[in-house]
Design a protein around this motif. Structure first.
Motif, PDB file in Angstrom:
ATOM      1  N   GLU A 120       0.970  -1.285   0.092  1.00  0.00           N
ATOM      2  CA  GLU A 120       0.049   0.153  -0.051  1.00  0.00           C
ATOM      3  C   GLU A 120       0.725   1.187   0.093  1.00  0.00           C
ATOM      4  O   GLU A 120       0.507   2.265  -0.771  1.00  0.00           O
ATOM      5  CB  GLU A 120      -0.976  -0.090   1.214  1.00  0.00           C
ATOM      6  N   ALA A 121       1.950   1.342   0.950  1.00  0.00           N
ATOM      7  CA  ALA A 121       2.869   2.386   0.723  1.00  0.00           C
ATOM      8  C   ALA A 121       3.493   2.826  -0.617  1.00  0.00           C
ATOM      9  O   ALA A 121       3.638   3.680  -0.972  1.00  0.00           O
ATOM     10  CB  ALA A 121       3.752   2.388   2.132  1.00  0.00           C
TER      11      ALA A 121
ATOM     12  N   VAL B  84      10.698   2.299   3.202  1.00  0.00           N
ATOM     13  CA  VAL B  84      10.070   1.828   4.446  1.00  0.00           C
ATOM     14  C   VAL B  84      10.991   1.684   5.677  1.00  0.00           C
ATOM     15  O   VAL B  84      11.809   0.751   5.547  1.00  0.00           O
ATOM     16  CB  VAL B  84       9.128   0.860   3.892  1.00  0.00           C
ATOM     17  N   LEU B  85      10.510   2.408   6.765  1.00  0.00           N
ATOM     18  CA  LEU B  85      11.248   1.975   7.998  1.00  0.00           C
ATOM     19  C   LEU B  85      10.044   1.057   8.766  1.00  0.00           C
ATOM     20  O   LEU B  85       9.017   1.802   9.014  1.00  0.00           O
ATOM     21  CB  LEU B  85      11.616   3.365   8.596  1.00  0.00           C
ATOM     22  N   MET B  86      10.503   0.071   9.323  1.00  0.00           N
ATOM     23  CA  MET B  86       9.706  -0.815  10.111  1.00  0.00           C
ATOM     24  C   MET B  86      10.230  -0.585  11.480  1.00  0.00           C
ATOM     25  O   MET B  86      11.394  -0.880  11.904  1.00  0.00           O
ATOM     26  CB  MET B  86       9.608  -2.271   9.836  1.00  0.00           C
ATOM     27  N   ILE B  87       9.485  -0.133  12.505  1.00  0.00           N
ATOM     28  CA  ILE B  87       9.791  -0.450  13.800  1.00  0.00           C
ATOM     29  C   ILE B  87       9.337  -1.462  14.539  1.00  0.00           C
ATOM     30  O   ILE B  87       8.335  -1.892  14.733  1.00  0.00           O
ATOM     31  CB  ILE B  87       8.936   0.936  14.708  1.00  0.00           C
ATOM     32  N   THR B  88      10.468  -2.129  14.738  1.00  0.00           N
ATOM     33  CA  THR B  88      10.303  -3.348  15.343  1.00  0.00           C
ATOM     34  C   THR B  88      10.857  -4.021  16.942  1.00  0.00           C
ATOM     35  O   THR B  88      11.068  -2.633  17.364  1.00  0.00           O
ATOM     36  CB  THR B  88      11.168  -4.577  14.459  1.00  0.00           C
TER      37      THR B  88
ATOM     38  N   GLU C 286      11.341  15.995   6.773  1.00  0.00           N
ATOM     39  CA  GLU C 286      10.406  15.899   5.651  1.00  0.00           C
ATOM     40  C   GLU C 286       9.011  15.344   6.151  1.00  0.00           C
ATOM     41  O   GLU C 286       9.106  14.510   6.972  1.00  0.00           O
ATOM     42  CB  GLU C 286      10.687  14.661   4.608  1.00  0.00           C
ATOM     43  N   PRO C 287       7.843  15.607   5.714  1.00  0.00           N
ATOM     44  CA  PRO C 287       6.726  14.886   5.988  1.00  0.00           C
ATOM     45  C   PRO C 287       6.716  13.499   5.720  1.00  0.00           C
ATOM     46  O   PRO C 287       7.457  13.228   4.920  1.00  0.00           O
ATOM     47  CB  PRO C 287       5.716  15.805   5.157  1.00  0.00           C
ATOM     48  N   PHE C 288       6.225  12.643   6.326  1.00  0.00           N
ATOM     49  CA  PHE C 288       6.443  11.375   6.248  1.00  0.00           C
ATOM     50  C   PHE C 288       4.844  10.442   6.735  1.00  0.00           C
ATOM     51  O   PHE C 288       4.090  11.229   7.203  1.00  0.00           O
ATOM     52  CB  PHE C 288       7.368  10.774   7.024  1.00  0.00           C
ATOM     53  N   ALA C 289       4.743   9.421   6.289  1.00  0.00           N
ATOM     54  CA  ALA C 289       3.440   8.499   6.436  1.00  0.00           C
ATOM     55  C   ALA C 289       3.608   7.488   7.699  1.00  0.00           C
ATOM     56  O   ALA C 289       4.713   7.048   7.679  1.00  0.00           O
ATOM     57  CB  ALA C 289       3.068   8.000   5.132  1.00  0.00           C
ATOM     58  N   VAL C 290       2.604   7.360   8.313  1.00  0.00           N
ATOM     59  CA  VAL C 290       2.838   6.116   9.371  1.00  0.00           C
ATOM     60  C   VAL C 290       1.408   5.235   8.872  1.00  0.00           C
ATOM     61  O   VAL C 290       0.224   5.610   8.583  1.00  0.00           O
ATOM     62  CB  VAL C 290       2.475   6.665  10.834  1.00  0.00           C
ATOM     63  N   LEU C 291       1.805   3.901   8.798  1.00  0.00           N
ATOM     64  CA  LEU C 291       0.815   2.990   8.390  1.00  0.00           C
ATOM     65  C   LEU C 291       0.755   1.648   9.559  1.00  0.00           C
ATOM     66  O   LEU C 291       1.839   1.473   9.936  1.00  0.00           O
ATOM     67  CB  LEU C 291       1.099   2.168   7.141  1.00  0.00           C
ATOM     68  N   LEU C 292      -0.449   1.750  10.360  1.00  0.00           N
ATOM     69  CA  LEU C 292      -0.566   0.830  11.314  1.00  0.00           C
ATOM     70  C   LEU C 292      -0.809  -0.485  10.605  1.00  0.00           C
ATOM     71  O   LEU C 292      -1.688  -0.896   9.907  1.00  0.00           O
ATOM     72  CB  LEU C 292      -1.486   1.056  12.351  1.00  0.00           C
ATOM     73  N   GLY C 293       0.073  -1.777  10.894  1.00  0.00           N
ATOM     74  CA  GLY C 293      -0.278  -2.953  10.397  1.00  0.00           C
ATOM     75  C   GLY C 293      -1.636  -3.675  10.590  1.00  0.00           C
ATOM     76  O   GLY C 293      -1.696  -4.583   9.930  1.00  0.00           O
ATOM     77  N   ASP C 294      -2.092  -3.043  11.727  1.00  0.00           N
ATOM     78  CA  ASP C 294      -3.662  -4.190  12.073  1.00  0.00           C
ATOM     79  C   ASP C 294      -4.612  -3.563  11.029  1.00  0.00           C
ATOM     80  O   ASP C 294      -5.549  -4.252  10.934  1.00  0.00           O
ATOM     81  CB  ASP C 294      -3.894  -3.883  13.280  1.00  0.00           C
ATOM     82  N   ASP C 295      -4.505  -2.397  10.408  1.00  0.00           N
ATOM     83  CA  ASP C 295      -5.473  -1.728   9.461  1.00  0.00           C
ATOM     84  C   ASP C 295      -5.089  -2.163   8.224  1.00  0.00           C
ATOM     85  O   ASP C 295      -3.901  -1.968   7.545  1.00  0.00           O
ATOM     86  CB  ASP C 295      -5.490  -0.455   9.576  1.00  0.00           C
TER      87      ASP C 295
ATOM     88  N   LEU D  82      -4.002   6.243   1.107  1.00  0.00           N
ATOM     89  CA  LEU D  82      -2.909   6.956   1.388  1.00  0.00           C
ATOM     90  C   LEU D  82      -2.384   7.999   0.283  1.00  0.00           C
ATOM     91  O   LEU D  82      -2.111   9.126   0.719  1.00  0.00           O
ATOM     92  CB  LEU D  82      -1.854   6.008   1.429  1.00  0.00           C
ATOM     93  N   ALA D  83      -2.596   7.861  -1.055  1.00  0.00           N
ATOM     94  CA  ALA D  83      -2.311   8.346  -2.104  1.00  0.00           C
ATOM     95  C   ALA D  83      -3.121   9.980  -2.140  1.00  0.00           C
ATOM     96  O   ALA D  83      -2.684  10.962  -2.141  1.00  0.00           O
ATOM     97  CB  ALA D  83      -2.524   7.926  -3.354  1.00  0.00           C
ATOM     98  N   ARG D  84      -4.388   9.796  -1.618  1.00  0.00           N
ATOM     99  CA  ARG D  84      -5.578  10.795  -1.225  1.00  0.00           C
ATOM    100  C   ARG D  84      -4.736  11.828  -0.064  1.00  0.00           C
ATOM    101  O   ARG D  84      -4.841  13.025  -0.117  1.00  0.00           O
ATOM    102  CB  ARG D  84      -6.698  10.090  -1.026  1.00  0.00           C
ATOM    103  N   MET D  85      -4.520  11.160   0.948  1.00  0.00           N
ATOM    104  CA  MET D  85      -3.713  11.821   2.113  1.00  0.00           C
ATOM    105  C   MET D  85      -2.660  12.592   1.923  1.00  0.00           C
ATOM    106  O   MET D  85      -2.463  13.800   2.442  1.00  0.00           O
ATOM    107  CB  MET D  85      -3.723  10.815   3.223  1.00  0.00           C
ATOM    108  N   VAL D  86      -1.775  12.105   1.060  1.00  0.00           N
ATOM    109  CA  VAL D  86      -0.432  12.575   0.462  1.00  0.00           C
ATOM    110  C   VAL D  86      -0.934  14.074  -0.349  1.00  0.00           C
ATOM    111  O   VAL D  86      -0.219  15.034   0.050  1.00  0.00           O
ATOM    112  CB  VAL D  86       0.394  11.847  -0.579  1.00  0.00           C
ATOM    113  N   GLU D  87      -1.909  13.806  -1.088  1.00  0.00           N
ATOM    114  CA  GLU D  87      -2.472  14.919  -1.840  1.00  0.00           C
ATOM    115  C   GLU D  87      -3.096  16.148  -0.816  1.00  0.00           C
ATOM    116  O   GLU D  87      -2.515  17.191  -1.344  1.00  0.00           O
ATOM    117  CB  GLU D  87      -3.467  14.355  -2.914  1.00  0.00           C
TER     118      GLU D  87
END
Ligand code: G1P
Length: 303
Positions: free
Chosen positions: A48-49, A57-61, A128-137, A146-151
């Motif tokens: 999706e990203a 992509v940076l994963m916080i593990t 820079e602005p950046f996106a956060v995506l939660l894996g459960d969703d 996400l593309a709409r949110m970036v716009e």
């Protein structure tokens, strides 16, 4: 000459949670690796990203999350075995996840909440602005959010969150936003945020779903944010400070999502996601749907 803004290219995916709702499956396997049909849930999120143009992509593990790194890495043994067999189809499937994006990993160490997980991304993200995506969703790829949110972020600046209307008795499971209309059908101005309120205290039925496009000013705010609900540093509390103007990084807008979303962190929704996605698959769908139809008919006839 006006300088064009750098395009948002970085996605942060917090994946340090323990996955206790799926025990015992998640005793030795990260919950993000649970399959949705035949692909681990986390791969849908990375795809999706990438589909929204974010291929860094940076994963916080955390501990026990090595399988995530392995999944997005090459597996030469498997690749060699499949190419010797001439199985190009499966070989492509193995290579798909390692070719997807440029992956980075950082460990959260202490599990101090979602806000703290996002703060771990600060050195990588920079200014820079950046996106956060939660894996459960899991957002259906046919309903791009996400593309709409970036716009919207590029248009309004500041930070953008994803909102979805839910039944009032469900709002206690989510961050909840008070909003003002701004004359756009799918965009609102966020005027207040509260993490998981009781139904009676909720300012609306707009739930925050797990997609954010954030101004890097959020990091300074997160550094000052005290633990909130559950004793954890909450991203919702930091965003509330942006809303009230007490931190750089606002305003906050919300994109109202009306598409298909699955909460793979919930067992019931996880099963529904698998059934829906399997039904729609060209390879598995026809046979699975026929079986499902027979099964449902039998169930309805059962005493
Ligand atoms: C997190 C956020 C919450 C948001 C939710 C969306 O909660 O804290 O504000 O509504 O994700 O899925 P969690 O579900 O991780 O408890």
């Amino acid at each position: 000459m006006t300088e064009s803004l750098p395009r948002i290219s970085k996605a942060v995916i917090p994946a340090a949670g323990l996955g206790t709702r799926f025990l015992p499956a998640t005793k030795a396997t990260p919950k993000e690796m649970l399959p949705v049909v035949d692909k681990p849930a986390i791969q849908y999120v990375v795809e999706e990203a990438v589909a929204a143009g974010l291929d860094d992509v940076l994963m916080i593990t955390g501990r026990n999350k090595r399988p995530l790194e392995d999944h997005f890495d090459r597996n030469y043994e498997l690749e060699e075995a499949l190419s010797k067999k001439g199985d190009q189809n499966r070989l492509a499937k193995v290579q798909e996840s390692s070719d997807l994006a440029t992956m980075h990993y950082v460990r959260q160490g202490d599990p101090r909440g979602l806000g703290h997980a996002v703060l771990c991304a600060a050195p990588h993200v920079g200014r820079e602005p950046f996106a956060v995506l939660l894996g459960d969703d899991l957002i259906d790829p046919r309903d791009p959010l996400l593309a709409r949110m970036v716009e919207v972020q590029e248009q309004h600046g500041g930070s953008v969150i994803a909102l979805m209307e839910v039944e009032p008795d469900q709002i206690h499971l989510y961050g909840c936003a008070a909003v003002d209309a701004i004359g756009e059908s799918d965009v609102v101005r966020v005027t207040g945020l509260v993490e998981k309120p009781e139904q009676a205290d909720a300012p609306s039925n707009f739930a925050v779903i797990g997609r954010y496009v954030l101004d890097p000013g959020i990091f300074d705010v997160l550094r000052r944010t005290e633990p909130g609900r559950g004793g954890e540093i909450q991203i919702t509390d930091a965003l509330q400070q942006l809303v009230t103007g007490s931190g750089e990084g606002g305003p906050v807008h919300g994109v109202v999502f009306k598409g298909r979303r699955y909460d793979t962190g919930d067992r019931g929704d996880y099963l529904r996601a698998i059934v829906r996605l399997a039904c729609e698959r060209e390879d598995l769908g026809p046979e699975f749907r026929a079986w499902l139809r027979r099964y449902v008919t039998e169930e309805m006839q059962a005493p």
